[in-house]
Design a protein around this motif. Sequence first.
Motif, PDB file in Angstrom:
ATOM      1  N   CYS A 144       3.436 -13.318  -0.925  1.00 24.68           N
ATOM      2  CA  CYS A 144       3.597 -11.869  -0.926  1.00 24.68           C
ATOM      3  C   CYS A 144       2.364 -11.232  -1.559  1.00 24.68           C
ATOM      4  O   CYS A 144       1.933 -11.647  -2.644  1.00 24.68           O
ATOM      5  CB  CYS A 144       4.849 -11.477  -1.705  1.00 24.68           C
ATOM      6  N   TYR A 145       1.781 -10.240  -0.856  1.00 20.97           N
ATOM      7  CA  TYR A 145       0.590  -9.552  -1.353  1.00 20.97           C
ATOM      8  C   TYR A 145       0.832  -8.045  -1.350  1.00 20.97           C
ATOM      9  O   TYR A 145       0.602  -7.370  -0.327  1.00 20.97           O
ATOM     10  CB  TYR A 145      -0.620  -9.878  -0.477  1.00 20.97           C
ATOM     11  N   PRO A 146       1.298  -7.454  -2.442  1.00 18.86           N
ATOM     12  CA  PRO A 146       1.435  -5.986  -2.505  1.00 18.86           C
ATOM     13  C   PRO A 146       0.060  -5.331  -2.588  1.00 18.86           C
ATOM     14  O   PRO A 146      -0.841  -5.842  -3.249  1.00 18.86           O
ATOM     15  CB  PRO A 146       2.252  -5.758  -3.784  1.00 18.86           C
ATOM     16  N   LYS A 147      -0.116  -4.190  -1.895  1.00 24.31           N
ATOM     17  CA  LYS A 147      -1.420  -3.543  -1.774  1.00 24.31           C
ATOM     18  C   LYS A 147      -1.434  -2.182  -2.464  1.00 24.31           C
ATOM     19  O   LYS A 147      -0.478  -1.408  -2.366  1.00 24.31           O
ATOM     20  CB  LYS A 147      -1.762  -3.338  -0.287  1.00 24.31           C
ATOM     21  N   THR A 148      -2.584  -1.902  -3.112  1.00 22.37           N
ATOM     22  CA  THR A 148      -2.778  -0.581  -3.716  1.00 22.37           C
ATOM     23  C   THR A 148      -3.470   0.380  -2.763  1.00 22.37           C
ATOM     24  O   THR A 148      -3.339   1.590  -2.898  1.00 22.37           O
ATOM     25  CB  THR A 148      -3.619  -0.698  -4.993  1.00 22.37           C
ATOM     26  N   GLN A 149      -4.244  -0.163  -1.823  1.00 22.35           N
ATOM     27  CA  GLN A 149      -4.888   0.648  -0.789  1.00 22.35           C
ATOM     28  C   GLN A 149      -4.808  -0.113   0.523  1.00 22.35           C
ATOM     29  O   GLN A 149      -4.814  -1.355   0.545  1.00 22.35           O
ATOM     30  CB  GLN A 149      -6.361   0.935  -1.127  1.00 22.35           C
ATOM     31  N   LEU A 150      -4.760   0.621   1.613  1.00 21.88           N
ATOM     32  CA  LEU A 150      -4.706   0.004   2.934  1.00 21.88           C
ATOM     33  C   LEU A 150      -6.033   0.259   3.641  1.00 21.88           C
ATOM     34  O   LEU A 150      -6.225   1.260   4.309  1.00 21.88           O
ATOM     35  CB  LEU A 150      -3.538   0.569   3.745  1.00 21.88           C
ATOM     36  N   LEU A 151      -6.955  -0.669   3.418  1.00 20.39           N
ATOM     37  CA  LEU A 151      -8.300  -0.568   3.985  1.00 20.39           C
ATOM     38  C   LEU A 151      -8.581  -1.789   4.849  1.00 20.39           C
ATOM     39  O   LEU A 151      -7.996  -2.856   4.656  1.00 20.39           O
ATOM     40  CB  LEU A 151      -9.347  -0.465   2.871  1.00 20.39           C
ATOM     41  N   HIS A 171     -15.878  -3.990   8.070  1.00 20.64           N
ATOM     42  CA  HIS A 171     -15.211  -3.045   7.187  1.00 20.64           C
ATOM     43  C   HIS A 171     -15.599  -1.605   7.519  1.00 20.64           C
ATOM     44  O   HIS A 171     -16.702  -1.321   7.984  1.00 20.64           O
ATOM     45  CB  HIS A 171     -15.560  -3.350   5.729  1.00 20.64           C
ATOM     46  N   GLY A 172     -14.666  -0.694   7.241  1.00 18.82           N
ATOM     47  CA  GLY A 172     -14.941   0.730   7.378  1.00 18.82           C
ATOM     48  C   GLY A 172     -14.897   1.263   8.779  1.00 18.82           C
ATOM     49  O   GLY A 172     -15.190   2.441   9.006  1.00 18.82           O
ATOM     50  N   ILE A 173     -14.535   0.439   9.750  1.00 14.92           N
ATOM     51  CA  ILE A 173     -14.559   0.872  11.143  1.00 14.92           C
ATOM     52  C   ILE A 173     -13.543   1.974  11.399  1.00 14.92           C
ATOM     53  O   ILE A 173     -13.821   2.958  12.091  1.00 14.92           O
ATOM     54  CB  ILE A 173     -14.306  -0.335  12.077  1.00 14.92           C
ATOM     55  N   CYS A 174     -12.362   1.831  10.820  1.00  9.45           N
ATOM     56  CA  CYS A 174     -11.292   2.772  11.148  1.00  9.45           C
ATOM     57  C   CYS A 174     -10.833   3.641   9.985  1.00  9.45           C
ATOM     58  O   CYS A 174      -9.992   4.503  10.173  1.00  9.45           O
ATOM     59  CB  CYS A 174     -10.082   2.012  11.701  1.00  9.45           C
ATOM     60  N   GLY A 175     -11.319   3.464   8.795  1.00  8.79           N
ATOM     61  CA  GLY A 175     -10.926   4.307   7.685  1.00  8.79           C
ATOM     62  C   GLY A 175      -9.603   3.876   7.068  1.00  8.79           C
ATOM     63  O   GLY A 175      -8.885   3.029   7.603  1.00  8.79           O
TER      64      GLY A 175
END
Length: 792
Positions: A392-399, A288-292
């Motif tokens: 279907c998985y709607p996302k609130t953030q793209l991390l 996690h966190g590799i690319c922001g």
Amino acid sequence: MSSSSSIFSFSLVLILLLHVQPSSPFSLSVENHQDDIILSPNRAFTAGFYPVGENAYCFAIWFTQQHRQSATVVWIANRDQPVNGKRSSLSLLKTGNLILTDADQFTVWSTSTASLNSPDVELLDTGNLVLRDRRRNETSSILWQSFDFPTDTLLPEQSLTRHMKLVSARSAGNFSSGFYQLFFDDDNILRLLYEGPRISSVYWPDPWLVSNSGGRTTYNSTRVAKLDPLGRFHSSDNFTMKACDYGTVLQRRVTLDHDGNVRVYSRNDGESEWSVSAQIQQEPCFIHGICGPNSICSYDTRSGRKCSCIPGYSWINNQDWTQGCKPNFQRSCNRSEADYQIQFIPHVDFYGYDLGSYPNHTYQQCVDLCLGLCECIGFQHTFAIENGLFWCYPKTQLLNGHRSESFIGSFFVPLPRSTDNSLNERNSLVCSGNVAAEQLERAYVKGKDNGSVKFVLWFASGIGGFELVCFLLVWCFLFRDSGGDEQGYVLAAATGFQRFGYSELKKATKGFSQEIGRGAGGTVYKGVLSDNRVAAIKVLHAANQGESEFLAEVGFIGRLNHMNLIGMWGYCAEGKHRILVYEYMENGTLAKNLSSNALDWSKRYNIALGTARGLAYLHEECLEWILHCDIKPQNILLDANYQPTVADFGLSKLLQRDDLNNSSFSRIRGTRGYMAPEWVFNLPITSKVDVYSYGIVVLEMITGKSPMTGIIQILEGAEPHHERLVTWVREKKRSGAKGASWVEQVVDPALGKNYDMNKMEILATVALECVAEDKDMRPSMSQVYQRLQAGS
């Protein structure tokens, strides 16, 4: 050195001595950091002031090395508050407190200890810095030790307990605290955490697993993890990771690197280069966190890890990929398909931050759902093989975005139709490692300058600098080529193989022009050596831990000697190049020959027999217990007489022969279609995984059907093809009226009737036994070989 410079050097030392006012029984000065050091009795470790930037120093411990700048640091006292390069010191006070003072003004670090006796400091052979309280006529007691306060590294026999954690460095060139932590959670499980500027998340073990999955246990009386001197890293929650060179006495360390991965490093005493002998996370983009935010991590064996903004987004800071990307448009809650286009991004997944999970949703239903939710900035639409439904998985953030060609699913981003929807790779960053060190600004109280002292210091520094430049020029001229020769000598002595030069192999392959194979670890070329031997020359991908793979493969094959295992003639270790030189197999891979129908039934039987003999040697006869972990037709090579040799040990594993429930594998290994069920269900990995893969290969040789054929049917709800192949053969055997009739129905039509029915039945029966779901029902490879040998 000239007499005049010696006089000035002596004068400089004398002036410094006159200005030092020792007030403690022990003191190290940053201005004399080259000489003010502490050495362990075995001289393996050094403690002292280590330069971490311009005019910035930390008190640290490192593996002793001639050139300090390239030394391996294993512990730092003041990693987040470096001290000035002038008048800073480490002092042991008579009270028993060890303190680090910045520019003779501020205490930036201390052990906060007290003693009424005679305290002293000692650096042990283990790399542990110990502050002791020595009493007259009594044994000493430990007041403080560095092993209790690790930074990013554990040394052999150093424990990581419930009160400790490893914290990564910020980057390869910045020793300050980074974003990753290794620690024991409240459920007694050893975990890896990304502690970012805005969010935090656990990424190992896989966060979707419950705590007791994958062989881990929460029922621990203690929380402790330790690396033993032979290369085994084990924690009390039942996690084990063994170095590929386990069992050898080497210099070792476990480090939580700045990229969020935990690796075991090893090297021979006296060498300068470390080899990665094990690592926890095999998929770099799953950290996690590799690319922001709003970016995608992809991994290529040549260029390494790369980050790219998703379509419609651009970099916040093109010098730092961890900050992620920002939208090139104004987000709105009132969205419709007339004004928005849905951008398709294949094989990409973003972990976490779902608005919910919606089963049995078509693509259009998922589009309508996301456009109608103000918080939805993208959605995952994927097919679940286990239940046959589209989700279907709607996302609130793209991390935590990552791309994987094996991922069956796609991601979709709603974008205004006026937005540039190309994938933003113009400013893609490649993980190069170093971040420039910044000069630290500090407000110090200015003391009264001494003009004469300043003049002498400047003059002496000028002479010293001139002499240093002259020395470096002479040194570079005399020894510029010695490094490679020394490395080659050490490797040649260790392996006994011939050492080739890069230019020699480039000439042998005509500029690496005739490619005969390619895999995740490297590319294989055909070449003719200077003695006219035809060779297969494997160039390892440097960006994929090339040196580690090089040392592992040389170490493995160097200890193997069997007619059914690939033979190696030599290697190249020159600069960044890591190349292996194998004997050339005239008829190439089994996969190529199966597709060309070049194999009659007797050749196929002999290939199955020889492969079984080679694997039996790996599992039961050689000094180490070696699992291949990637048996497939592409890794079985055929010589001029179609005799098989097992090749490509890039995924091999050395294990203890008596550890039948070994759980040291930290990720799924192998190739889809040939993998045993143990990999999928997190069961203990034994030699039976190779037996299963061997059984699939034999069924492929018998039937002419590849387990990879028709894999796209998974999207239509069908089960994986290798299961259908096994089930199909089993069903033919079950429904056959007589013993031979079922064999006739499964044999490759290309063979016609030209085969021995009895031998083919033996081969098919043994293959079905090898692919039993229960590993305990499968035979060993030696039993397989004996059965086939008896039938030949």
